[in-house]
Scaffold this motif. Structure first.
Motif, PDB file in Angstrom:
ATOM      1  N   ASP A  21      62.554 104.415  55.944  1.00 29.31           N
ATOM      2  CA  ASP A  21      61.803 104.281  57.195  1.00 29.31           C
ATOM      3  C   ASP A  21      60.393 103.859  56.809  1.00 29.31           C
ATOM      4  OD1 ASP A  21      60.453 104.511  59.590  1.00 29.31           O
ATOM      5  OD2 ASP A  21      60.727 106.669  59.798  1.00 29.31           O
ATOM      6  N   LYS A  31      53.330  96.462  60.600  1.00 25.09           N
ATOM      7  CA  LYS A  31      54.799  96.580  60.636  1.00 25.09           C
ATOM      8  C   LYS A  31      55.407  96.219  61.986  1.00 25.09           C
ATOM      9  CE  LYS A  31      54.237 100.797  59.165  1.00 25.09           C
ATOM     10  NZ  LYS A  31      52.853 100.771  58.663  1.00 25.09           N
ATOM     11  N   SER A  67      57.777 103.504  58.743  1.00 24.90           N
ATOM     12  CA  SER A  67      56.879 103.778  59.860  1.00 24.90           C
ATOM     13  C   SER A  67      55.510 104.305  59.457  1.00 24.90           C
ATOM     14  CB  SER A  67      57.528 104.777  60.823  1.00 24.90           C
ATOM     15  OG  SER A  67      57.656 106.040  60.190  1.00 24.90           O
ATOM     16  N   ARG A  90      62.287  98.538  61.063  1.00 24.59           N
ATOM     17  CA  ARG A  90      61.750  99.851  60.708  1.00 24.59           C
ATOM     18  C   ARG A  90      62.682 100.661  59.816  1.00 24.59           C
ATOM     19  NH1 ARG A  90      59.687 104.938  64.529  1.00 24.59           N
ATOM     20  NH2 ARG A  90      59.983 106.500  62.893  1.00 24.59           N
TER      21      ARG A  90
END
Length: 204
Positions: free
Chosen positions: A111, A88, A113, A93
């Motif tokens: 998100d 990523k 993440s 993000r």
């Protein structure tokens, strides 16, 4: 970050056989057949609005109901998203979208993440019992929350979906998929501050 953000995954159980191919840097092309017509419609909306190329082939025990096929497809889609996104690096993000469809209004925030979590709120009482779809296998309204929870868990996404308004059951579900798609599209776009390359992912 990998130069190609693609994945192809297969999953076979006693209840279903699923194949998903995804290209995160696509144009919205789609070839989707799950045996549940309304779900095909929702996944098509996701592909178009997220600007991902998506192929889904599902064979499931739809003579029982749609649940296993819908759930297992969401599992593989989430896993494919996770694989395609890789580390990523260089992405924005976070993504946030509020989308209307006539009387329905939905906000989705993503998100990517790697911390899986799903918060799904705001559907009107009774939505979970609605049967959607024409002839063939119907899609139960309660599946919508389950799909987002499943994609979030297997895709390692934090996902918040809030239904802010809505009356027509079809619109309520479709707006959720479109809002998720738009937020996802924003989150996976390349951040020029990180890459030095202008992103076009967020454009129409």
């Amino acid at each position: 970050m990998s130069s190609t953000r693609t994945a192809r995954l297969e999953r076979t159980t006693s209840e279903s056989k699923i194949v998903v191919e995804i290209d995160v840097d696509g144009t919205g092309r789609h070839d989707i057949a799950t045996g549940v017509g309304f779900y095909d419609h929702m996944l098509t909306a996701f592909a178009r609005h997220a600007l991902v190329d998506l192929t889904v082939r599902a064979e499931g025990d739809t003579w029982i109901d749609a649940h296993h096929t819908v759930e297992d497809t969401a599992i593989v889609l989430g896993q494919a998203i996770r694989q395609a996104l890789g580390d990523k690096a260089g992405t924005r993000r976070f993504g946030d979208a509020t989308v209307p469809l006539d009387e329905a209004l939905v906000q989705a925030v993503v998100d990517i993440s790697g911390r899986p979590y799903c918060v799904h709120t705001g559907e009107p009482e009774g939505q979970q019992y609605v049967q959607l779809g024409g002839s063939g296998v119907s899609y139960l309204g309660s599946l919508t929350k389950h799909v987002f929870e499943t994609i979030a868990f297997h895709g390692h996404l934090a996902l918040h979906v809030r239904v802010l308004a809505g009356r027509e059951p079809h619109h309520i579900v479709e707006t959720q998929f479109k809002a998720f798609a738009r937020a996802f599209r924003d989150a996976v776009a390349l951040d020029p501050r990180e890459t030095g390359v202008p992103s076009t992912k967020g454009t129409l």
